[in-house]
Design a protein around this motif. Structure first.
Motif, PDB file in Angstrom:
ATOM      1  N   GLU A  74      -0.140  -3.080   5.660  1.00 21.29           N
ATOM      2  CA  GLU A  74      -1.542  -3.306   5.322  1.00 21.29           C
ATOM      3  C   GLU A  74      -2.149  -4.460   6.125  1.00 21.29           C
ATOM      4  O   GLU A  74      -3.356  -4.588   6.190  1.00 21.29           O
ATOM      5  N   TYR A  76      -2.105  -4.946   9.429  1.00 21.88           N
ATOM      6  CA  TYR A  76      -2.739  -4.494  10.660  1.00 21.88           C
ATOM      7  C   TYR A  76      -3.199  -3.039  10.652  1.00 21.88           C
ATOM      8  O   TYR A  76      -4.108  -2.675  11.389  1.00 21.88           O
ATOM      9  N   TRP A  77      -2.565  -2.176   9.880  1.00 22.71           N
ATOM     10  CA  TRP A  77      -2.695  -0.746  10.131  1.00 22.71           C
ATOM     11  C   TRP A  77      -3.412   0.061   9.065  1.00 22.71           C
ATOM     12  O   TRP A  77      -3.920   1.148   9.369  1.00 22.71           O
ATOM     13  N   CYS A  78      -3.449  -0.384   7.817  1.00 21.98           N
ATOM     14  CA  CYS A  78      -4.138   0.388   6.780  1.00 21.98           C
ATOM     15  C   CYS A  78      -4.885  -0.533   5.836  1.00 21.98           C
ATOM     16  O   CYS A  78      -4.522  -1.691   5.661  1.00 21.98           O
ATOM     17  N   SER A  79      -5.921   0.022   5.236  1.00 19.76           N
ATOM     18  CA  SER A  79      -6.777  -0.740   4.333  1.00 19.76           C
ATOM     19  C   SER A  79      -6.287  -0.605   2.901  1.00 19.76           C
ATOM     20  O   SER A  79      -5.990   0.499   2.436  1.00 19.76           O
ATOM     21  N   LYS A  86      -8.666  -0.632   9.408  1.00 16.98           N
ATOM     22  CA  LYS A  86      -7.653  -1.276  10.251  1.00 16.98           C
ATOM     23  C   LYS A  86      -7.191  -0.340  11.360  1.00 16.98           C
ATOM     24  O   LYS A  86      -7.872   0.620  11.699  1.00 16.98           O
ATOM     25  N   GLY A  87      -6.055  -0.617  11.979  1.00 14.79           N
ATOM     26  CA  GLY A  87      -5.636   0.058  13.195  1.00 14.79           C
ATOM     27  C   GLY A  87      -5.483   1.560  13.116  1.00 14.79           C
ATOM     28  O   GLY A  87      -5.714   2.265  14.086  1.00 14.79           O
TER      29      GLY A  87
END
Length: 143
Positions: A74, A76-79, A86-87
């Motif tokens: 969470e 960097y990659w998912c909200s 995010k990414g």
């Protein structure tokens, strides 16, 4: 407060009847093959899933904020809200069901981004250096 939000989100997802699954090792390998994961990466991805989540699609690490079978972060990659972001332009909760297509797509994105700046995309997963670096062909043996 952040920890409470994580638990609330997890309870919300579980309460809404999200179907989760624990994949068998060879079942996971077959799914990766069907999603176009290169053959020379299958064993490493399978090793990572084994050590990150034990192939459990509903795995959540409340200490690190990692979600799903491939433990998408969470940070960097998912909200961690209802709005994708995010990414991977995704919500973390969408990685907690039995459909791992989006998990694998995001993991491939994480891999590609990490590959660009580090030279080895697998280093985005902490289990890689400790457990999955080197010859891990045993993870796809007889599959």
């Amino acid at each position: 407060m952040k920890l409470t939000l994580k638990y609330f989100l997890l309870l919300f997802v579980l309460w809404n009847g999200v179907e989760a699954k624990i994949f068998g090792r060879c079942e996971f390998v077959a799914k990766l093959r069907s999603l176009g994961i290169p053959g020379n990466q299958l064993a490493t991805w399978t090793c990572i899933a084994n050590f990150e989540s034990h192939f459990d699609t509903k795995a959540v690490n409340s200490q690190t904020g990692d979600y799903g079978i491939l433990q998408i972060s969470e940070i960097y990659w998912c909200s961690n809200s209802n709005t994708p972001g995010k990414g991977c332009h995704a919500t973390c909760s969408q990685f907690l069901n039995d459909d791992i297509n989006d998990d694998v797509a995001c993991a491939r994105h994480v891999f590609d981004e990490t590959q660009r700046w580090s030279g080895n995309g697998f280093t985005a997963w902490t289990t890689y250096d400790r457990y999955c670096k080197g010859n891990v062909d045993s993870f796809i043996a007889n599959c």
